[in-house]
Design an enzyme around this catalytic site. Structure first.
Site, PDB file in Angstrom:
ATOM      1  N   MET A  93       0.903  -1.198  -0.020  1.00  0.00           N
ATOM      2  CA  MET A  93       0.141   0.117   0.000  1.00  0.00           C
ATOM      3  C   MET A  93       0.986   1.363  -0.059  1.00  0.00           C
ATOM      4  SD  MET A  93      -2.997   0.792   2.914  1.00  0.00           S
ATOM      5  CE  MET A  93      -4.201   2.000   2.308  1.00  0.00           C
ATOM      6  N   ILE A 137       0.906   4.190   1.253  1.00  0.00           N
ATOM      7  CA  ILE A 137       0.980   4.940   2.290  1.00  0.00           C
ATOM      8  C   ILE A 137       2.348   4.215   3.400  1.00  0.00           C
ATOM      9  CG2 ILE A 137      -0.878   6.191   2.642  1.00  0.00           C
ATOM     10  CD1 ILE A 137      -1.583   4.177   4.848  1.00  0.00           C
ATOM     11  N   SER A 138       2.542   3.043   3.062  1.00  0.00           N
ATOM     12  CA  SER A 138       3.566   2.349   3.941  1.00  0.00           C
ATOM     13  C   SER A 138       4.871   2.490   3.591  1.00  0.00           C
ATOM     14  CB  SER A 138       3.236   0.579   3.717  1.00  0.00           C
ATOM     15  OG  SER A 138       4.553   0.159   4.084  1.00  0.00           O
ATOM     16  N   PRO A 139       5.933   3.213   4.481  1.00  0.00           N
ATOM     17  CA  PRO A 139       7.161   3.582   3.862  1.00  0.00           C
ATOM     18  C   PRO A 139       7.907   2.256   3.553  1.00  0.00           C
ATOM     19  CG  PRO A 139       6.617   4.748   5.768  1.00  0.00           C
ATOM     20  CD  PRO A 139       5.334   3.942   5.604  1.00  0.00           C
ATOM     21  N   ARG A 198       7.146   1.300   0.073  1.00  0.00           N
ATOM     22  CA  ARG A 198       7.877   2.324  -0.976  1.00  0.00           C
ATOM     23  C   ARG A 198       9.203   2.157  -1.155  1.00  0.00           C
ATOM     24  NH1 ARG A 198       6.936   6.958   1.853  1.00  0.00           N
ATOM     25  NH2 ARG A 198       5.313   6.709   2.832  1.00  0.00           N
TER      26      ARG A 198
END
Length: 243
Positions: free
Chosen positions: A33, A35-37, A40
């Protein structure tokens, strides 16, 4: 009457079709997802390696990571999760190392030299145990139980982590020297999200500021990390009260 540019159109169509087929046939699947660092960090690595992969969204906020189907793949029910043709790997740091070792055309992102690798892995462990934990210790109670009060001690942990990061950068362009590595991807994914709790003062942290600006110039950075970090900050900014 001859159709204009028919060969060119056919060539474009064939190229697009091949691109779609390569993506659909890719054996690499990343679950996560934006928003998950940690997710990313993996997206940055995949983009840097330029390998085809499928990206399957797992909505953490609605509990999709706790379904029986997902937990059969990852009993720890975390993202990111990498499925490489049946080989299942979770934890972003393990995934990034695996991807470079298997798919990298060079070892620039994760050097094989033992001294260079040890320095890089120290940065990865720093992200896992200090930098990311300073974020998780605030956001996890918020997402799980809507806890909005944050003890000053947790804020101090972020400030302390910033200080270490500034020191690690020193006079180098990146965290382990003058070449970007997966240590930069992992730490930057976290650092670019932490302003949701504590802003990065460019006067106090000029090296962190310049480092993130430098990384943002990578052609894949905004798509792989920038947009998700902005969404994360927008979601949490102003949500907390320090006590």
């Amino acid at each position: 009457m001859q159709l204009p540019d028919t060969p060119r159109l056919n060539s474009c169509f064939f190229s697009c079709l091949c691109s779609e087929l390569n993506l659909s046939m890719s054996k690499l699947v990343l679950y996560g997802m934006d928003i998950s660092p940690p997710v990313r960090a993996c997206l940055l690595t995949l983009r840097a390696l330029d390998v085809p992969f499928q990206y399957k969204i797992v909505d953490l906020l609605s509990g999709e990571h706790r379904t029986d189907e997902f937990m059969q793949k990852n009993p720890q029910h975390t993202v990111p999760l990498l499925d490489d043709d049946g080989t299942l790997i979770w934890d972003s740091h393990a995934i990034c190392c695996y991807l470079v070792d298997k798919y990298g055309k060079s070892d620039d992102l994760y050097p094989k030299d033992l001294v260079k690798r040890a320095k890089l892995e120290q940065r990865l462990y720093f992200d896992a145990s200090v930098l990311f934990m300073s974020l998780r210790n605030i956001c996890a109670p918020y997402f799980h139980k809507k806890v909005t009060t944050v003890p000053q001690e947790k804020i101090d942990n972020i400030i302390d982590a910033y200080g270490h990061l500034e020191t690690f950068l020193g006079d180098s362009r990146y965290l382990t020297g003058d070449t970007v590595t997966i240590a930069d991807f992992c730490c930057a994914a976290t650092a670019s999200s932490l302003p949701a709790m504590v802003s990065i003062d460019p006067e106090k942290y000029p090296k962190i500021t310049a480092w993130l600006d430098r990384l943002s110039e990578l052609p894949y950075y905004k798509e792989a990390n920038g947009n998700g970090a902005e969404e994360y900050i927008e979601m949490l900014k102003g949500a907390f009260t320090i006590v």
